[in-house]
Design an enzyme around this catalytic site. Structure first.
Site, PDB file in Angstrom:
ATOM      1  N   CYS A  98      -3.925   3.573   1.435  1.00  0.00           N
ATOM      2  CA  CYS A  98      -3.422   2.973   0.197  1.00  0.00           C
ATOM      3  C   CYS A  98      -1.901   3.012   0.175  1.00  0.00           C
ATOM      4  CB  CYS A  98      -4.025   3.717  -0.984  1.00  0.00           C
ATOM      5  SG  CYS A  98      -3.345   3.224  -2.566  1.00  0.00           S
ATOM      6  N   GLU A 142      -9.660  -1.540   2.042  1.00  0.00           N
ATOM      7  CA  GLU A 142      -8.422  -2.234   1.659  1.00  0.00           C
ATOM      8  C   GLU A 142      -8.556  -3.733   1.941  1.00  0.00           C
ATOM      9  OE1 GLU A 142      -5.742  -1.419   0.076  1.00  0.00           O
ATOM     10  OE2 GLU A 142      -5.961   0.746  -0.032  1.00  0.00           O
TER      11      GLU A 142
END
Ligand SMILES: Cc1ncc(CN)c(N)n1
Length: 228
Positions: A134, A201
Site C-alpha cells: 500500500c 492492489e
C-alpha cells in the site's frame, strides 16, 4: 534484503497496476468522475481499516521499534493521506452520510480481510508485510505520474499526495521496518503475504472501474459461471 526479494517477485503485478486503465485514464484526465468518486469512498473504508491494523499490530508487538514505527505510520496516515482525502470529499461534496451508506465492496473487503489474516497467522511481522505494498506501490505510481501529471486538478492532487516528501518518507520507514521484522524463518510467509497484497492492489483499480458491489445480476452471474 526482504524488500529486494519482495519487489523482484511482484514486478509483473506492479507493472500491471501501473498500466491499469484506472491509472492511465487518471493521468490522461479521461477517468470518469463517477469512477473516481466510487474509488474514493471504497478507499475511505480501506484506509480506515489500514490505520486500525497499524494499531492492532502495535498492540501485539513487544518490540519498541516495531511499536513506535507502527504508531508513527498510523499517525502519518491520519495527518497526511486521510486529511488530504477529506479535502477531496469536500471538493466533491461527498458527505459522511454517503460514505456510511456504502459498504466495502467484495475486493476491498477481501483485501482488508487478507491483512487481518496476515496479522492473525504471522503476527505483527505479517501485518507489516501485508501493509507494505500500500505504501510502496502508490509512491512508485506517484513518481511515475509526476512527470506528465494530469489535466484534471483533483487527479493532479491525487498524484501529488503520493509524490510528496512526507509520503515517501513514511514509505521508506515502512521499508526499513519490513527488513527489520523479516527473518530467515518468516521470510517465505512474509513474501506470500506481500504478493497477495500486491494482487489485491491490482484488483482494487478494476473494482473501481467495474463499480463492483455485492449484487448478483443476470449478466455477472452468467460471466461468473460461464466456464462451468
Ligand atoms: C487500496 C490502497 N492501496 C494503497 C493506498 C495508498 N496508501 C491507498 N490509499 N489505497
Amino acid at each position: 534484503m526482504f524488500t529486494d526479494q519482495a519487489h523482484a517477485q511482484t514486478q509483473a503485478l506492479w507493472d500491471a497496476s501501473k498500466r491499469h486503465p484506472f491509472i492511465t485514464q487518471l493521468q490522461a484526465g479521461t477517468l470518469p468522475a463517477a469512477t473516481f468518486r466510487y474509488y474514493l469512498i471504497q478507499d475511505h473504508h480501506y484506509l480506515h481499516e489500514f490505520g486500525k491494523l497499524h494499531d492492532l499490530a502495535a498492540d501485539q508487538s513487544h518490540d519498541p521499534r516495531v511499536v513506535n514505527q507502527l504508531r508513527a505510520g498510523a499517525a502519518s496516515l491520519r495527518d497526511g493521506e486521510i486529511a488530504v482525502r477529506q479535502t477531496f470529499f469536500d471538493r466533491l461534496n461527498i458527505t459522511p452520510a454517503e460514505v456510511a451508506a456504502v459498504t466495502a465492496a467484495p475486493t476491498c473487503y477481501a483485501y482488508i480481510s487478507h491483512i487481518y489474516r496476515a496479522l492473525l497467522t504471522a503476527g505483527p511481522a505479517g501485518a507489516v508485510a501485508g501493509l507494505l505494498p500500500c505504501y510502496w506501490l502508490y509512491a512508485e505510481i506517484g513518481q511515475a505520474l509526476a512527470g506528465t501529471g494530469s489535466p484534471v486538478p483533483i487527479y493532479q492532487s491525487w498524484i501529488d499526495t503520493y509524490n510528496a516528501d512526507d509520503y515517501t518518507g513514511a514509505m521508506h520507514d515502512q521499508l526499513a521496518l519490513a527488513n527489520y521484522v523479516a527473518t530467515p524463518a518468516n521470510t517465505d510467509a512474509l513474501l506470500a503475504i506481500f504478493k497477495k497484497s500486491s494482487w489485491y492492489e491490482l484488483q482494487f483499480w478494476q473494482m473501481a472501474l467495474d463499480q463492483e458491489d455485492w449484487s448478483i445480476t443476470d449478466a455477472n452471474a452468467a460471466s461468473a459461471f460461464s466456464r462451468h
